[in-house]
Design an enzyme around this catalytic site. Structure first.
Site, PDB file in Angstrom:
ATOM      1  N   LEU A   7      54.698  40.822  51.414  1.00  0.00           N
ATOM      2  CA  LEU A   7      54.313  41.040  50.020  1.00  0.00           C
ATOM      3  C   LEU A   7      52.877  40.575  49.819  1.00  0.00           C
ATOM      4  O   LEU A   7      52.452  39.568  50.401  1.00  0.00           O
ATOM      5  CB  LEU A   7      55.237  40.251  49.082  1.00  0.00           C
ATOM      6  CG  LEU A   7      56.723  40.561  49.189  1.00  0.00           C
ATOM      7  CD1 LEU A   7      57.520  39.571  48.340  1.00  0.00           C
ATOM      8  CD2 LEU A   7      57.014  41.993  48.766  1.00  0.00           C
ATOM      9  N   HIS A   8      52.135  41.285  48.984  1.00  0.00           N
ATOM     10  CA  HIS A   8      50.771  40.860  48.682  1.00  0.00           C
ATOM     11  C   HIS A   8      50.826  39.778  47.612  1.00  0.00           C
ATOM     12  O   HIS A   8      51.423  39.978  46.547  1.00  0.00           O
ATOM     13  CB  HIS A   8      49.927  42.027  48.188  1.00  0.00           C
ATOM     14  CG  HIS A   8      48.461  41.741  48.229  1.00  0.00           C
ATOM     15  ND1 HIS A   8      47.857  40.792  47.425  1.00  0.00           N
ATOM     16  CD2 HIS A   8      47.464  42.257  49.007  1.00  0.00           C
ATOM     17  CE1 HIS A   8      46.563  40.748  47.686  1.00  0.00           C
ATOM     18  NE2 HIS A   8      46.297  41.612  48.644  1.00  0.00           N
ATOM     19  N   PRO A   9      50.225  38.600  47.855  1.00  0.00           N
ATOM     20  CA  PRO A   9      50.301  37.493  46.894  1.00  0.00           C
ATOM     21  C   PRO A   9      49.795  37.860  45.497  1.00  0.00           C
ATOM     22  O   PRO A   9      50.396  37.463  44.493  1.00  0.00           O
ATOM     23  CB  PRO A   9      49.439  36.403  47.538  1.00  0.00           C
ATOM     24  CG  PRO A   9      49.537  36.687  49.002  1.00  0.00           C
ATOM     25  CD  PRO A   9      49.579  38.176  49.116  1.00  0.00           C
ATOM     26  N   ASP A  10      48.689  38.586  45.421  1.00  0.00           N
ATOM     27  CA  ASP A  10      48.164  38.977  44.110  1.00  0.00           C
ATOM     28  C   ASP A  10      49.169  39.836  43.361  1.00  0.00           C
ATOM     29  O   ASP A  10      49.433  39.618  42.170  1.00  0.00           O
ATOM     30  CB  ASP A  10      46.853  39.743  44.276  1.00  0.00           C
ATOM     31  CG  ASP A  10      46.435  40.423  42.988  1.00  0.00           C
ATOM     32  OD1 ASP A  10      46.283  39.717  41.971  1.00  0.00           O
ATOM     33  OD2 ASP A  10      46.266  41.657  42.966  1.00  0.00           O
ATOM     34  N   LYS A  36      57.303  37.839  53.790  1.00  0.00           N
ATOM     35  CA  LYS A  36      58.125  38.872  53.169  1.00  0.00           C
ATOM     36  C   LYS A  36      57.383  40.212  53.098  1.00  0.00           C
ATOM     37  O   LYS A  36      57.882  41.170  52.500  1.00  0.00           O
ATOM     38  CB  LYS A  36      58.517  38.448  51.752  1.00  0.00           C
ATOM     39  CG  LYS A  36      59.343  37.172  51.655  1.00  0.00           C
ATOM     40  CD  LYS A  36      60.759  37.396  52.107  1.00  0.00           C
ATOM     41  CE  LYS A  36      61.615  36.152  51.868  1.00  0.00           C
ATOM     42  NZ  LYS A  36      63.005  36.350  52.335  1.00  0.00           N
ATOM     43  N   TYR A  90      44.413  43.774  31.854  1.00  0.00           N
ATOM     44  CA  TYR A  90      43.169  43.958  32.602  1.00  0.00           C
ATOM     45  C   TYR A  90      43.236  43.059  33.821  1.00  0.00           C
ATOM     46  O   TYR A  90      43.331  41.841  33.692  1.00  0.00           O
ATOM     47  CB  TYR A  90      41.983  43.559  31.711  1.00  0.00           C
ATOM     48  CG  TYR A  90      40.601  43.621  32.325  1.00  0.00           C
ATOM     49  CD1 TYR A  90      39.667  44.524  31.841  1.00  0.00           C
ATOM     50  CD2 TYR A  90      40.202  42.782  33.358  1.00  0.00           C
ATOM     51  CE1 TYR A  90      38.382  44.594  32.372  1.00  0.00           C
ATOM     52  CE2 TYR A  90      38.934  42.847  33.905  1.00  0.00           C
ATOM     53  CZ  TYR A  90      38.026  43.750  33.400  1.00  0.00           C
ATOM     54  OH  TYR A  90      36.761  43.815  33.933  1.00  0.00           O
ATOM     55  N   THR A 137      40.918  42.323  37.279  1.00  0.00           N
ATOM     56  CA  THR A 137      39.647  42.619  37.919  1.00  0.00           C
ATOM     57  C   THR A 137      39.868  43.186  39.320  1.00  0.00           C
ATOM     58  O   THR A 137      40.610  42.618  40.124  1.00  0.00           O
ATOM     59  CB  THR A 137      38.799  41.339  38.033  1.00  0.00           C
ATOM     60  OG1 THR A 137      38.654  40.756  36.750  1.00  0.00           O
ATOM     61  CG2 THR A 137      37.433  41.659  38.602  1.00  0.00           C
ATOM     62  N   HIS A 151      28.401  34.632  32.429  1.00  0.00           N
ATOM     63  CA  HIS A 151      29.075  35.669  33.200  1.00  0.00           C
ATOM     64  C   HIS A 151      28.177  36.895  33.427  1.00  0.00           C
ATOM     65  O   HIS A 151      28.452  37.718  34.305  1.00  0.00           O
ATOM     66  CB  HIS A 151      30.342  36.103  32.443  1.00  0.00           C
ATOM     67  CG  HIS A 151      31.397  36.693  33.298  1.00  0.00           C
ATOM     68  ND1 HIS A 151      31.126  37.395  34.450  1.00  0.00           N
ATOM     69  CD2 HIS A 151      32.743  36.725  33.164  1.00  0.00           C
ATOM     70  CE1 HIS A 151      32.265  37.813  34.991  1.00  0.00           C
ATOM     71  NE2 HIS A 151      33.247  37.424  34.238  1.00  0.00           N
ATOM     72  N   THR A 160      32.685  45.648  39.338  1.00  0.00           N
ATOM     73  CA  THR A 160      34.133  45.696  39.158  1.00  0.00           C
ATOM     74  C   THR A 160      34.602  47.002  38.523  1.00  0.00           C
ATOM     75  O   THR A 160      33.835  47.737  37.926  1.00  0.00           O
ATOM     76  CB  THR A 160      34.615  44.548  38.242  1.00  0.00           C
ATOM     77  OG1 THR A 160      34.023  44.705  36.937  1.00  0.00           O
ATOM     78  CG2 THR A 160      34.278  43.197  38.819  1.00  0.00           C
TER      79      THR A 160
END
Length: 624
Positions: A421-424, A419, A446, A448, A334, A459
């Site tokens: 709406l934001h999926p996230d 709708k 948390y 990101t 990572h 990030t």
């Protein structure tokens, strides 16, 4: 990017451009801004409210006031002065603090991984397909490398058309982390065509042995899938006819300081060891021909993140794993890059696999290729003991990790967008509701948030558990709350989340700024301010104490996972497709409080309940 089976775009048209170069906009991106101190402190105070008592909040509020007009103000001035001479004041600090100074093993604590999405269409489990499928996927991975090498990969843009930093794509291949006694370092061998020559060999791990061969020809073209198949089969045949090798790669599974000492010993034992390590470190990518056969999707996640370390080199930025039954996975370091770079490359591969329906579409002619060269290390009993120790350590940690993935088929991006709406945001709320129902409390979280609109930036943390969200969760479990009240509080919590995400992408959260203030104190030889020792800092997630470690990996077919930050925490990554939502949940089996399977099941129930709620209230509103 929701594509059905009959609307698969040409990956090259979708990913490539000849009108601009991949990295040409980096220098014109805005420098990383310095957040306003008082706004950072206000956001921090707001973020701790769901997790502390009234007395703890009052104490923290007093500490924050002292910090803001005292040592915090002094540190902020020092930080601003430092930032004046840097395009990105956080870049080196974040890399060091988050990834290079930790002494714990990379896997399963830091690396991210998961299965290739190809298993859901043209590459389901099938014995005897490891080499053939591995060669096809590797070829397309090398084509992606070539796009970056030639700077023909389209530069990313945000929804407003502004360019995003592409610097992490420069680190996706030919990159390796080198262990240090106190701090690691990253070596970058990749160069674009305009920058010069770059290594063109790969390394292959099989049954504890390591091989290398050039995977790019003299014209800069990747070997074809049939040619890669010949090379992989040669390695597979050689390893299957001989005893297992020593498994040098297992040393990378150890605690970092121990691995650093073992690496120094390897270098001192024989000059060949230095040459071999350099070949591994500089290699374009690593491939593992694994003897395991995962049984299902969740098992692939577990094996990718925490499977047998015999055939891995965990410090590489690009690792493809091919299991005996033809499934594919990855386990990547990572440190040099975030998961979205792997998502991009994996989706490119997946589109190609779909376009060719899992079968090589090109010429089957194979050129005369030099046989893969085995990298033979000179080792002694101390190294053998180190390998055994590292292996046992990893298997102990790995057996403690539980992964569970489920597919919610009730709705997905299309429904949520209908709708408005934001999926996230919707999935974040469902996740928090799941945790609240299971554990009867709120979870410091948390999420990101990308800050790639700034020069070489990565990030910010979005602390997505808010007062508004907890109020909504309480209403959801209140038998006296009406559906209209629940939806009204849902919308209020969603609006707060959307606002925080917008701010976080501008580096206007609180965690990165607070980290900078703490690190400037350390750099100046000053004591750590009391704010960071306060109970509220830890209880709200500060210092790596987030109970939910989450990330939205986008609208493609690709997904991944990371381990939880805490023993009693969860790791939850998720993707949203047109008509489904797919979370991947991890937990530590030693925990008596958490259970990945129950949490994943709870998310399925929560998503259905929310869909029913939204439909019911919409229907009632329509009748009015």
């Amino acid at each position: 990017m929701d594509f059905g089976p009959d609307s698969i775009p040409d990956p090259n048209l979708f990913y490539t451009t000849d009108e601009e170069k991949t990295f040409q906009h980096e220098e014109s991106l805005p420098s990383l801004p310095m957040p306003d101190l008082q706004k950072t402190l206000n956001r921090y105070l707001d973020s701790i409210k769901p997790h502390v008592t009234a007395d703890e909040y009052r104490q923290t509020e007093f500490l924050v006031q002292q910090f803001g007009c005292g040592i915090g103000k002094e540190l902020n001035e020092k930080l601003k002065k430092k930032a004046q001479n840097m395009r990105n004041w956080l870049e080196v600090w974040w890399e060091d603090f988050a990834y290079l100074e930790g002494r714990y093993p990379e896997a399963p604590f830091v690396n991210f991984g998961g299965p290739g999405p190809y298993m859901h269409h043209y590459m389901p489990p099938k014995d005897g397909t490891q080499v053939e499928r591995g060669s096809l996927i590797t070829h397309y991975a090398l084509q992606y490398w070539k796009l970056i090498r030639e700077e023909r990969l389209k530069p990313d843009k945000d929804r407003n058309g502004s360019h995003l930093s592409m610097s992490q794509f420069h680190r996706a291949f030919n990159t390796c982390k080198i262990p240090g006694v106190k701090k690691d370092k990253i070596l970058y061998y990749f160069k674009t065509v305009s920058e010069g020559d770059t290594p063109i060999h790969m390394v292959v791990f099989c049954r504890g042995r390591i091989f290398t061969f050039d995977c790019i020809d003299e014209h800069g073209e990747p070997l074809t899938a049939p040619e890669l198949k010949i090379q992989f089969q040669r390695i597979r045949d050689e390893c299957d006819s001989q005893p297992e090798g020593p498994g040098i790669g297992q040393l990378t599974a150890d605690e970092r300081t121990s691995w650093a000492h073992m690496r120094s010993r390897l270098l001192a034992l024989h000059p060949d060891n230095h040459k071999n390590l350099e070949l591994i470190q500089s290699s374009l990518m690593a491939v593992a021909l694994d003897d395991n056969s995962p049984t299902d999707e969740s098992n692939v996640f577990e094996m990718s993140l925490a499977g047998d370390p015999q055939n891995r080199w965990f410090d590489k930025s690009s690792i493809l794993i091919y299991y005996k039954n033809g499934l594919a996975g990855s386990n990547c370091d990572h440190s040099p890059m975030d998961a979205m770079i792997v998502v991009s490359s994996t989706f490119y591969i997946d589109l190609n696999v779909k376009r060719c329906k899992g079968k090589w579409p090109g010429s089957v002619e194979v050129r005369d290729l030099a046989k893969p060269q085995e990298l033979v290390f000179h080792i002694d009993d101390v190294i053998r003991e180190g390998i055994a120790k590292a292996r046992q350590m990893f298997l102990t940690y790995g057996s403690n990790l539980r992964c569970c993935t489920k597919h919610f088929m009730g709705y997905g991006r299309k429904y949520l967008r209908s709708k408005h709406l934001h999926p996230d945001t919707h999935v974040q709320l469902a996740m928090q509701y799941t945790y609240y129902k299971m554990h009867k409390k709120a979870a410091p979280t948390y999420e990101t948030a990308t800050t790639r609109r700034f020069y070489r930036s990565r990030t910010e943390t979005l602390r997505s558990c808010t007062v508004e969200l907890v109020d909504w969760c309480k209403a959801m479990v209140d038998p006296n709350a009406t559906n209209e009240q629940k939806v009204r509080l849902y919308m209020r919590a969603a609006d707060k989340h959307n606002k925080l995400m917008s701010e976080a992408t501008q580096l206007q959260g609180c965690d990165r700024h607070l980290l900078g203030l703490m690190l400037i104190a350390r750099e100046e030889g000053l004591p750590t301010p009391q704010l960071y020792e306060d109970i509220s800092y830890k209880k709200s997630g500060g210092g790596g104490n987030f109970v939910l470690s989450t990330s939205f990996v986008g609208y493609t077919t690709c997904y991944g996972a990371v381990a939880p930050m805490l023993q009693d925490g969860y790791g939850t990554f998720y993707r949203v497709e047109a008509d489904k939502i797919v979370p991947v949940v991890t937990s530590w089996q030693v925990s008596e409080e958490t259970d990945a399977d129950k949490f994943a099941t709870g998310m399925m129930d929560a998503l259905k309940e929310l869909g029913d709620l939204l439909d019911t209230v919409s229907a009632n509103t329509a009748k009015l």
